[in-house]
Structures are given as structure tokens and as C-alpha cells.
Design a protein around this motif. Structure first.
Motif, mmCIF file in Angstrom:
data_model
loop_
_atom_site.group_PDB
_atom_site.id
_atom_site.type_symbol
_atom_site.label_atom_id
_atom_site.label_comp_id
_atom_site.label_asym_id
_atom_site.label_seq_id
_atom_site.Cartn_x
_atom_site.Cartn_y
_atom_site.Cartn_z
ATOM 1 N N GLY A 180 -6.641 24.033 17.774
ATOM 2 C CA GLY A 180 -6.123 23.987 18.477
ATOM 3 C C GLY A 180 -5.692 24.328 19.929
ATOM 4 O O GLY A 180 -5.813 25.675 20.026
ATOM 5 N N SER A 181 -5.452 23.924 20.681
ATOM 6 C CA SER A 181 -4.645 24.784 22.479
ATOM 7 C C SER A 181 -6.404 24.433 23.049
ATOM 8 O O SER A 181 -6.271 23.351 23.474
ATOM 9 C CB SER A 181 -4.235 26.029 21.778
ATOM 10 N N GLY A 182 -7.265 25.449 23.265
ATOM 11 C CA GLY A 182 -8.053 25.775 23.699
ATOM 12 C C GLY A 182 -8.961 24.640 23.928
ATOM 13 O O GLY A 182 -9.216 24.437 24.689
ATOM 14 N N PRO A 183 -9.300 25.017 22.653
ATOM 15 C CA PRO A 183 -9.907 23.466 22.268
ATOM 16 C C PRO A 183 -10.278 22.652 22.765
ATOM 17 O O PRO A 183 -10.551 21.386 23.787
ATOM 18 C CB PRO A 183 -10.702 23.146 21.342
ATOM 19 N N GLU A 184 -8.498 21.819 22.888
ATOM 20 C CA GLU A 184 -7.938 21.122 23.183
ATOM 21 C C GLU A 184 -7.705 20.220 24.684
ATOM 22 O O GLU A 184 -8.026 19.454 25.116
ATOM 23 C CB GLU A 184 -6.821 20.891 22.327
ATOM 24 N N VAL A 185 -7.642 21.797 25.185
ATOM 25 C CA VAL A 185 -7.496 21.619 26.660
ATOM 26 C C VAL A 185 -9.032 21.597 27.093
ATOM 27 O O VAL A 185 -8.957 20.764 28.757
ATOM 28 C CB VAL A 185 -6.919 23.323 27.303
ATOM 29 N N PHE A 186 -9.933 22.201 27.161
ATOM 30 C CA PHE A 186 -11.376 22.507 27.784
ATOM 31 C C PHE A 186 -11.326 20.321 27.379
ATOM 32 O O PHE A 186 -12.319 19.305 28.225
ATOM 33 C CB PHE A 186 -12.759 22.997 26.859
ATOM 34 N N ALA A 187 -11.641 19.758 26.114
ATOM 35 C CA ALA A 187 -11.618 18.587 26.013
ATOM 36 C C ALA A 187 -11.300 17.816 26.680
ATOM 37 O O ALA A 187 -11.794 17.062 27.077
ATOM 38 C CB ALA A 187 -11.763 17.998 24.413
ATOM 39 N N ALA A 188 -9.836 17.723 26.377
ATOM 40 C CA ALA A 188 -9.223 17.140 27.951
ATOM 41 C C ALA A 188 -9.044 16.849 29.377
ATOM 42 O O ALA A 188 -9.026 16.056 29.761
ATOM 43 C CB ALA A 188 -7.822 17.380 27.412
ATOM 44 N N ASP A 189 -9.494 18.006 29.828
ATOM 45 C CA ASP A 189 -9.879 18.489 30.855
ATOM 46 C C ASP A 189 -10.745 17.643 31.585
ATOM 47 O O ASP A 189 -11.689 16.674 32.296
ATOM 48 C CB ASP A 189 -10.474 19.795 30.981
ATOM 49 N N LEU A 190 -12.100 17.660 30.002
ATOM 50 C CA LEU A 190 -13.496 16.549 30.781
ATOM 51 C C LEU A 190 -13.177 15.046 31.012
ATOM 52 O O LEU A 190 -13.925 14.468 31.166
ATOM 53 C CB LEU A 190 -14.645 16.813 29.562
ATOM 54 N N LYS A 191 -12.474 15.254 29.353
ATOM 55 C CA LYS A 191 -12.404 13.499 29.040
ATOM 56 C C LYS A 191 -11.144 13.015 30.285
ATOM 57 O O LYS A 191 -11.593 11.317 30.498
ATOM 58 C CB LYS A 191 -11.280 13.748 27.398
ATOM 59 N N GLU A 192 -10.515 13.754 30.929
ATOM 60 C CA GLU A 192 -9.780 12.621 32.031
ATOM 61 C C GLU A 192 -10.992 12.805 32.769
ATOM 62 O O GLU A 192 -10.372 12.050 34.038
ATOM 63 C CB GLU A 192 -8.410 14.133 32.317
ATOM 64 N N ASN A 193 -11.791 13.107 32.959
ATOM 65 C CA ASN A 193 -12.518 12.860 34.055
ATOM 66 C C ASN A 193 -13.863 12.618 34.256
ATOM 67 O O ASN A 193 -14.917 12.365 34.590
ATOM 68 C CB ASN A 193 -13.027 14.592 35.331
ATOM 69 N N LYS A 194 -14.379 11.757 32.426
ATOM 70 C CA LYS A 194 -15.248 11.223 31.777
ATOM 71 C C LYS A 194 -16.432 11.629 32.026
ATOM 72 O O LYS A 194 -17.632 11.101 32.456
ATOM 73 C CB LYS A 194 -15.261 9.424 32.834
ATOM 74 N N ARG A 195 -16.398 13.243 31.447
ATOM 75 C CA ARG A 195 -17.252 14.010 31.857
ATOM 76 C C ARG A 195 -18.494 13.987 30.793
ATOM 77 O O ARG A 195 -19.175 14.430 30.225
ATOM 78 C CB ARG A 195 -17.557 15.287 33.224
ATOM 79 N N ALA A 196 -17.770 14.023 29.375
ATOM 80 C CA ALA A 196 -17.636 14.484 28.473
ATOM 81 C C ALA A 196 -17.377 13.227 26.715
ATOM 82 O O ALA A 196 -16.153 12.232 27.552
ATOM 83 C CB ALA A 196 -17.972 15.666 27.619
ATOM 84 N N THR A 197 -18.401 12.877 25.956
ATOM 85 C CA THR A 197 -17.741 12.477 24.903
ATOM 86 C C THR A 197 -16.968 13.239 24.037
ATOM 87 O O THR A 197 -17.814 14.193 23.711
ATOM 88 C CB THR A 197 -18.954 11.324 24.379
ATOM 89 N N ILE A 198 -16.255 12.651 23.756
ATOM 90 C CA ILE A 198 -15.388 13.547 22.494
ATOM 91 C C ILE A 198 -15.685 12.218 21.313
ATOM 92 O O ILE A 198 -15.636 11.187 21.122
ATOM 93 C CB ILE A 198 -14.274 13.153 22.882
ATOM 94 N N VAL A 199 -16.450 13.489 19.958
ATOM 95 C CA VAL A 199 -16.531 13.058 19.033
ATOM 96 C C VAL A 199 -15.724 13.329 18.116
ATOM 97 O O VAL A 199 -15.458 14.938 18.108
ATOM 98 C CB VAL A 199 -18.239 13.342 18.459
ATOM 99 N N GLY A 200 -15.427 12.688 16.707
ATOM 100 C CA GLY A 200 -14.550 12.597 15.678
ATOM 101 C C GLY A 200 -13.779 12.895 15.135
ATOM 102 O O GLY A 200 -13.128 11.730 15.389
ATOM 103 N N GLY A 201 -12.444 13.377 15.274
ATOM 104 C CA GLY A 201 -11.086 12.992 15.140
ATOM 105 C C GLY A 201 -10.093 13.514 15.821
ATOM 106 O O GLY A 201 -10.430 14.478 16.017
#
Length: 347
Positions: A266-287
């Protein structure tokens, strides 16, 4: 004032511990009970003064008492009663060392905060977290197909060119030191992917424990857009951040992107994914991720232990301290295959 209050509470404890023995022909003083008083006061002050959630003094003290009660397997309702029983507790429980006593009390204090970022490292190096989260997910597993792009290195960074031009990249910590910067090393791995004809990025961040500069790597794929908000202790309006345009990579790097998360890390990977998810730049896969996005202030003790207290919390319109929700649900066995399938549809 809170620190003074805690000192006063501990003074009661010390007074009880130092009370003279019952009158006898030859009275002798009762030895002081070592409860690492200074460490407990420092820990209390750090939590009550710094925690972003503004946890109450009572909740911190109640947490300490509950933890001590569980350790000694008896019920002492409050610090005053506990002070009266301290000498007896020590004599009846010789297995509880002063260090163990302090460790248990600090664990109890930390339970007052809801944030999993708060943690205590004891003198032996053991890590105690404020919100232990049972992790069921697996660590990232590098696929065996395709060809290696290098690694793993000291941060666990490794890359692989998968069939169809999917560039798989993983690492287990956002390491930034005087000689190693994860954002530079990820960029170098991406250079290899572009040079090898990569058509999409697949970042597998399961089991990543976080660290520094997740925002920098997210900015590789953004163009000045708004990122996460920062909430400071005391509340009020959140301060929002934005991606630095000069960190955006050239068009050759702006490929379809997927990020795999789960409840491991958690932490860093969540921040990275959330930044991209907020801007619809990446697809988040998994849980759903564990929900541990924030920054800490660390207090170092003289015995080598340290207490990290959360002083900032990161939130977004769709993400917060409850975890990043995946766009596409997948278990650990199928997550990579699902991410590849999604990316191929975006070519």
C-alpha cells in the motif's frame, strides 16, 4: 497541555510504584518499576499533537490501558487504578520486561488512530502497525513468457517484454536515496520497452510497500492534470496537487496503461494508481487496495525505536483512505491475463 496531562498521569503511576513498603522493624524502600516512562510520554505527545485524525487524549490512554489489560490478562479500569496495581503487576508478571511493557502500551495508543500508516518500530526492529490488515493477496509474479528487460535490482525493479508488445514492469518499493531514484530507474526500464517496440504498459504493483515519489512516476503519463488532495491535521480545505508538465514523457511513451493492485502492500502504489485513475489515464485491475495513503512524521527514540505518526492524508474524488477500487475485478491468478486482454483491446 496534552503532554503535561500525560506526565501528570504517569506521575500517579510513578508515585504508586515508589510508595514505601508497609512499616516494619527495618523498613526498606520499594524499588521503582521501570515502565519506560519517557518513551511513553513521547509517544503519547506525538500521537495527540500530530495525528491528522486529531485523536482524543482519552482514546489514546484508553487504548494503552486496554492493551496492557490484554497483556497481563486482568482488568484495570483506568490509569489511577493501574498505578495502584503497577508494583504488584510487575512482581506477579516477571516475564513482562520494561521494553515489552512499553511496546504493548504504545501499540495500544496507536489503536486510537484509524490510519494504517502509523507504526512503531521497537528496539529489536519489530514493526507494530496501528491498523494491522490481514493480506490475502499474493505478491507480484513476473511472467515467464517473452523476453527479459532486466532486473530485479535493489528495489525489486524488473521488466519483461511480453508477446504482443505488452511491457510488464514491477518493483516492490518506491526507493529514493542518494544513489538510487526509483523514478529514474523506471524511466530507464521504459526506455528499453519503447526501444523494443512496446505497445502498452502493464505495471504490477502487488506487494509493493510504498516509499517516495509515486506522484513523479504518475506525472510521466499526465499533462498538468489535478492529482490527489492533501489533508493536513486540523482539517479545513484540502490542498490539491497537480502533475508537473515537465515530467510528462514524450508521445512515444503515452501508450495504453494498466495497473494491477490487491490488498498486499500500500501507500506508494495506491497513490500512483489513484493519480492515474482520477484522470482516467489507466485501467486498474485486480482487487481493492488496502487504503493507506498519507505521509508521516517520525520520532526517533534514544533506544533506537521510532514512532511514525500520520500527519497528512491523500484523497481524491473517487479514492481515499479506504483503498483504490479496481476498474476490472480479478483474482491474483487471472489478473495479469485480464490486464493483457484489456490492453490489447486498446491498440
Amino acid at each position: 497541555m496534552r503532554a503535561l496531562r500525560f506526565l501528570a498521569v504517569l506521575a500517579l503511576l510513578a508515585a504508586a510504584c515508589n510508595a514505601p513498603a508497609p512499616a516494619a522493624t527495618s523498613p526498606t524502600p520499594t524499588a521503582s518499576v521501570d515502565i519506560k516512562r519517557t518513551k511513553l510520554d513521547i509517544s503519547y505527545a506525538s500521537l495527540s499533537d500530530q495525528d491528522v485524525h486529531k485523536v482524543s487524549s482519552k482514546k489514546i490512554l484508553d487504548g494503552a490501558i486496554a492493551a496492557i489489560n490484554a497483556e497481563i490478562k486482568k482488568t484495570v479500569p483506568d490509569f489511577k487504578k493501574f498505578a495502584e496495581a503497577a508494583a504488584v503487576v510487575k512482581s506477579q508478571n516477571p516475564q513482562i520486561t520494561a521494553d515489552r511493557y512499553a511496546d504493548v502500551a504504545i501499540e495500544g495508543m496507536m489503536s486510537a488512530t484509524p490510519d494504517c500508516h502509523t507504526y512503531y518500530v521497537d528496539p529489536s526492529g519489530g514493526v507494530h502497525r496501528s491498523r494491522p490488515e490481514p493480506a490475502n493477496g499474493s505478491l507480484a509474479r513476473i511472467p515467464t513468457t517473452g523476453t527479459s528487460l532486466g532486473g530485479p535490482d535493489e528495489a525489486g525493479l524488473a521488466g519483461r517484454m511480453l508477446p504482443g508488445g505488452i511491457v510488464y514492469i514491477t518493483w516492490h518499493e518506491f526507493v529514493v536515496t542518494g544513489t538510487y531514484k526509483i523514478f529514474d530507474e523506471v524511466r530507464k526500464m521504459m526506455d528499453k520497452g519503447v526501444a523494443g517496440g512496446g505497445r502498452a504498459w502493464l505495471f504490477d504493483l502487488r506487494g509493493n510497500v510504498g516509499g517516495f515519489d509515486a506522484d513523479t512516476i504518475a506525472a510521466f503519463f499526465l499533462n498538468g492534470e489535478k492529482m490527489l488532495n492533501i489533508v493536513y491535521r486540523g482539517g479545513g480545505a484540502a490542498v490539491w496537487t497537480s502533475a508537473r508538465k515537465e515530467w510528462r514523457l514524450p508521445d512515444a511513451y503515452q501508450l495504453p496503461l494498466a495497473v494491477i493492485l490487491n490488498d498486499r502492500g500500500g501507500s506508494g502504489p495506491e497513490v500512483f494508481a489513484a493519480d492515474l485513475k482520477e484522470n482516467k489515464r489507466a485501467t486498474i485491475v485486480g482487487g481493492k487496495s488496502v487504503g493507506c495513503m498519507g505521509a508521516t512524521s517520525v520520532t526517533n527514540m534514544t533506544d533506537g525505536s521510532r514512532l511514525a505518526v500520520v500527519v497528512q492524508e491523500f484523497t481524491g474524488a473517487n479514492t481515499g483512505n479506504v483503498g483504490v477500487q479496481p476498474d476490472v475485478q480479478a483474482d491474483d491468478v487471472t489478473a495479469v491475463d485480464k490486464a493483457i486482454e484489456i490492453l490489447k483491446q486498446k491498440f
